[in-house]
Design a protein around this motif. Sequence first.
Motif, PDB file in Angstrom:
ATOM      1  N   VAL A  27      38.096   5.299  89.384  1.00 13.63           N
ATOM      2  CA  VAL A  27      37.848   6.389  88.445  1.00 13.63           C
ATOM      3  C   VAL A  27      39.055   7.318  88.445  1.00 13.63           C
ATOM      4  O   VAL A  27      39.387   7.906  89.480  1.00 13.63           O
ATOM      5  CB  VAL A  27      36.584   7.179  88.824  1.00 13.63           C
ATOM      6  CG1 VAL A  27      36.338   8.299  87.813  1.00 13.63           C
ATOM      7  CG2 VAL A  27      35.372   6.254  88.907  1.00 13.63           C
ATOM      8  N   PRO A  28      39.745   7.455  87.308  1.00 14.90           N
ATOM      9  CA  PRO A  28      40.923   8.332  87.271  1.00 14.90           C
ATOM     10  C   PRO A  28      40.539   9.807  87.322  1.00 14.90           C
ATOM     11  O   PRO A  28      39.463  10.199  86.861  1.00 14.90           O
ATOM     12  CB  PRO A  28      41.584   7.980  85.940  1.00 14.90           C
ATOM     13  CG  PRO A  28      40.488   7.445  85.094  1.00 14.90           C
ATOM     14  CD  PRO A  28      39.531   6.764  86.028  1.00 14.90           C
ATOM     15  N   ARG A  45      26.848   9.138  89.563  1.00 12.09           N
ATOM     16  CA  ARG A  45      27.772   9.847  88.673  1.00 12.09           C
ATOM     17  C   ARG A  45      28.967  10.377  89.452  1.00 12.09           C
ATOM     18  O   ARG A  45      28.871  10.707  90.633  1.00 12.09           O
ATOM     19  CB  ARG A  45      27.067  11.022  87.990  1.00 12.09           C
ATOM     20  CG  ARG A  45      26.060  10.620  86.935  1.00 12.09           C
ATOM     21  CD  ARG A  45      25.626  11.826  86.112  1.00 12.09           C
ATOM     22  NE  ARG A  45      24.606  11.432  85.154  1.00 12.09           N
ATOM     23  CZ  ARG A  45      23.434  12.038  85.005  1.00 12.09           C
ATOM     24  NH1 ARG A  45      23.133  13.089  85.750  1.00 12.09           N
ATOM     25  NH2 ARG A  45      22.562  11.621  84.103  1.00 12.09           N
ATOM     26  N   ILE A  46      30.067  10.502  88.741  1.00 13.07           N
ATOM     27  CA  ILE A  46      31.280  11.108  89.288  1.00 13.07           C
ATOM     28  C   ILE A  46      31.464  12.493  88.675  1.00 13.07           C
ATOM     29  O   ILE A  46      31.382  12.656  87.450  1.00 13.07           O
ATOM     30  CB  ILE A  46      32.521  10.246  88.990  1.00 13.07           C
ATOM     31  CG1 ILE A  46      32.408   8.879  89.651  1.00 13.07           C
ATOM     32  CG2 ILE A  46      33.795  10.965  89.448  1.00 13.07           C
ATOM     33  CD1 ILE A  46      32.493   8.892  91.157  1.00 13.07           C
ATOM     34  N   ALA A 103      29.276  10.537  98.100  1.00 12.82           N
ATOM     35  CA  ALA A 103      30.611  10.368  98.694  1.00 12.82           C
ATOM     36  C   ALA A 103      31.593  11.257  97.941  1.00 12.82           C
ATOM     37  O   ALA A 103      31.315  11.737  96.837  1.00 12.82           O
ATOM     38  CB  ALA A 103      31.047   8.909  98.637  1.00 12.82           C
ATOM     39  N   GLY A 104      32.763  11.456  98.544  1.00 15.42           N
ATOM     40  CA  GLY A 104      33.795  12.274  97.923  1.00 15.42           C
ATOM     41  C   GLY A 104      35.147  11.593  97.919  1.00 15.42           C
ATOM     42  O   GLY A 104      35.306  10.485  98.434  1.00 15.42           O
ATOM     43  N   ASP A 105      36.123  12.268  97.305  1.00 16.04           N
ATOM     44  CA  ASP A 105      37.517  11.808  97.284  1.00 16.04           C
ATOM     45  C   ASP A 105      37.653  10.413  96.662  1.00 16.04           C
ATOM     46  O   ASP A 105      38.343   9.544  97.202  1.00 16.04           O
ATOM     47  CB  ASP A 105      38.116  11.811  98.696  1.00 16.04           C
ATOM     48  CG  ASP A 105      38.142  13.189  99.311  1.00 16.04           C
ATOM     49  OD1 ASP A 105      38.406  14.163  98.570  1.00 16.04           O
ATOM     50  OD2 ASP A 105      37.887  13.306 100.523  1.00 16.04           O
ATOM     51  N   LEU A 106      37.012  10.191  95.527  1.00 19.14           N
ATOM     52  CA  LEU A 106      37.033   8.871  94.904  1.00 19.14           C
ATOM     53  C   LEU A 106      37.988   8.765  93.719  1.00 19.14           C
ATOM     54  O   LEU A 106      38.114   7.683  93.135  1.00 19.14           O
ATOM     55  CB  LEU A 106      35.609   8.482  94.459  1.00 19.14           C
ATOM     56  CG  LEU A 106      34.599   8.278  95.585  1.00 19.14           C
ATOM     57  CD1 LEU A 106      33.236   7.901  95.012  1.00 19.14           C
ATOM     58  CD2 LEU A 106      35.073   7.205  96.564  1.00 19.14           C
ATOM     59  N   TYR A 107      38.651   9.849  93.351  1.00 16.11           N
ATOM     60  CA  TYR A 107      39.598   9.775  92.242  1.00 16.11           C
ATOM     61  C   TYR A 107      40.815   8.918  92.603  1.00 16.11           C
ATOM     62  O   TYR A 107      41.336   8.970  93.729  1.00 16.11           O
ATOM     63  CB  TYR A 107      40.096  11.164  91.852  1.00 16.11           C
ATOM     64  CG  TYR A 107      39.177  11.954  90.941  1.00 16.11           C
ATOM     65  CD1 TYR A 107      38.323  11.329  90.038  1.00 16.11           C
ATOM     66  CD2 TYR A 107      39.188  13.338  90.968  1.00 16.11           C
ATOM     67  CE1 TYR A 107      37.504  12.074  89.204  1.00 16.11           C
ATOM     68  CE2 TYR A 107      38.371  14.090  90.133  1.00 16.11           C
ATOM     69  CZ  TYR A 107      37.528  13.449  89.248  1.00 16.11           C
ATOM     70  OH  TYR A 107      36.723  14.190  88.422  1.00 16.11           O
ATOM     71  N   ASP A 108      41.281   8.146  91.615  1.00 17.15           N
ATOM     72  CA  ASP A 108      42.564   7.439  91.687  1.00 17.15           C
ATOM     73  C   ASP A 108      42.684   6.519  92.902  1.00 17.15           C
ATOM     74  O   ASP A 108      43.758   6.387  93.491  1.00 17.15           O
ATOM     75  CB  ASP A 108      43.728   8.447  91.685  1.00 17.15           C
ATOM     76  CG  ASP A 108      43.778   9.264  90.405  1.00 17.15           C
ATOM     77  OD1 ASP A 108      43.319   8.775  89.361  1.00 17.15           O
ATOM     78  OD2 ASP A 108      44.283  10.405  90.453  1.00 17.15           O
ATOM     79  N   THR A 109      41.583   5.887  93.269  1.00 17.90           N
ATOM     80  CA  THR A 109      41.620   4.923  94.365  1.00 17.90           C
ATOM     81  C   THR A 109      40.559   3.854  94.123  1.00 17.90           C
ATOM     82  O   THR A 109      39.477   4.142  93.602  1.00 17.90           O
ATOM     83  CB  THR A 109      41.367   5.610  95.723  1.00 17.90           C
ATOM     84  OG1 THR A 109      41.519   4.654  96.779  1.00 17.90           O
ATOM     85  CG2 THR A 109      39.979   6.218  95.800  1.00 17.90           C
ATOM     86  N   GLU A 134      36.524   7.652  82.057  1.00 18.64           N
ATOM     87  CA  GLU A 134      36.992   6.279  82.236  1.00 18.64           C
ATOM     88  C   GLU A 134      36.597   5.767  83.619  1.00 18.64           C
ATOM     89  O   GLU A 134      36.592   6.510  84.597  1.00 18.64           O
ATOM     90  CB  GLU A 134      38.512   6.209  82.099  1.00 18.64           C
ATOM     91  CG  GLU A 134      39.098   4.822  82.344  1.00 18.64           C
ATOM     92  CD  GLU A 134      40.617   4.798  82.346  1.00 18.64           C
ATOM     93  OE1 GLU A 134      41.199   3.939  83.041  1.00 18.64           O
ATOM     94  OE2 GLU A 134      41.238   5.649  81.666  1.00 18.64           O
ATOM     95  N   SER A 135      36.285   4.479  83.684  1.00 15.72           N
ATOM     96  CA  SER A 135      36.201   3.787  84.969  1.00 15.72           C
ATOM     97  C   SER A 135      36.657   2.353  84.776  1.00 15.72           C
ATOM     98  O   SER A 135      36.627   1.816  83.673  1.00 15.72           O
ATOM     99  CB  SER A 135      34.782   3.835  85.565  1.00 15.72           C
ATOM    100  OG  SER A 135      33.912   2.920  84.927  1.00 15.72           O
ATOM    101  N   ARG A 136      37.109   1.754  85.878  1.00 12.61           N
ATOM    102  CA  ARG A 136      37.588   0.372  85.865  1.00 12.61           C
ATOM    103  C   ARG A 136      36.816  -0.404  86.926  1.00 12.61           C
ATOM    104  O   ARG A 136      36.506   0.132  87.994  1.00 12.61           O
ATOM    105  CB  ARG A 136      39.087   0.324  86.172  1.00 12.61           C
ATOM    106  CG  ARG A 136      39.907   1.209  85.241  1.00 12.61           C
ATOM    107  CD  ARG A 136      41.345   1.359  85.704  1.00 12.61           C
ATOM    108  NE  ARG A 136      41.980   2.510  85.059  1.00 12.61           N
ATOM    109  CZ  ARG A 136      43.180   2.979  85.373  1.00 12.61           C
ATOM    110  NH1 ARG A 136      43.891   2.394  86.339  1.00 12.61           N
ATOM    111  NH2 ARG A 136      43.661   4.040  84.748  1.00 12.61           N
TER     112      ARG A 136
END
Length: 210
Positions: free
Chosen positions: A99-100, A124-125, A140-146, A199-201
């Motif tokens: 997730v960007p 949800r993010i 959970a946390g810190d999920l951006y850009d990873t 966006e999500s991938r």
Amino acid sequence: MKVLMILLLAITIHAAAGGDPTDGFTEVPLKPSNIVLQKPFNVPLDQRYSFIDGVHRMWVYSDDKPYSPDSDTQPRTEIRIAGLDYSSGVWQFEGHGYVPKGTSGATVAQIHGASHGETTLILRIYEPGEMRYYDTLHVAGDLYDTWFRLNIVHDVDGGMVTVFLNGEQKFQHHDEGPGDLYFKCGVYAAPADISHYMESRWKDIKIYRK
């Protein structure tokens, strides 16, 4: 020799306690027909979705239309796992997600269907990269850009949903009762507090069952 045996036993017990969430499950092979895309009804698919090098990239805007003209739901671009609906037993979704930064208020994975309500599980993010159960409980946390590995285990008969991130159990909650159940992933705007662009991938999507 005795010390070595004790150490090996300790390692074995530790590995068993922290085993992979797919241990004991059997993978259900996915066919192309099992991957069904939902997107805003008035735009071509390639304006909200791409599939390159094994990565499903899905995006949507807050002012997009719903997935059909007669729907009053929020905009979405999602993969619906079709042909593998379930109503009993123990089932599991696995996928690697990304997730960007900036995406907020977007459902990135869910179990659709329940005895009470429309869904059993919503993940949800929100800013700043926090995953929540619906819009409330922290997962959970810190999920951006990873890239992260997400496993969702649904024990229908036991009435329990368990969420793993990167192989570690992060969340468990009672479900909403049996129904016509299926997994989804992508981006689906929440009712409120959403970013304009979401966006999500996803890659390596798999389904397992016991």
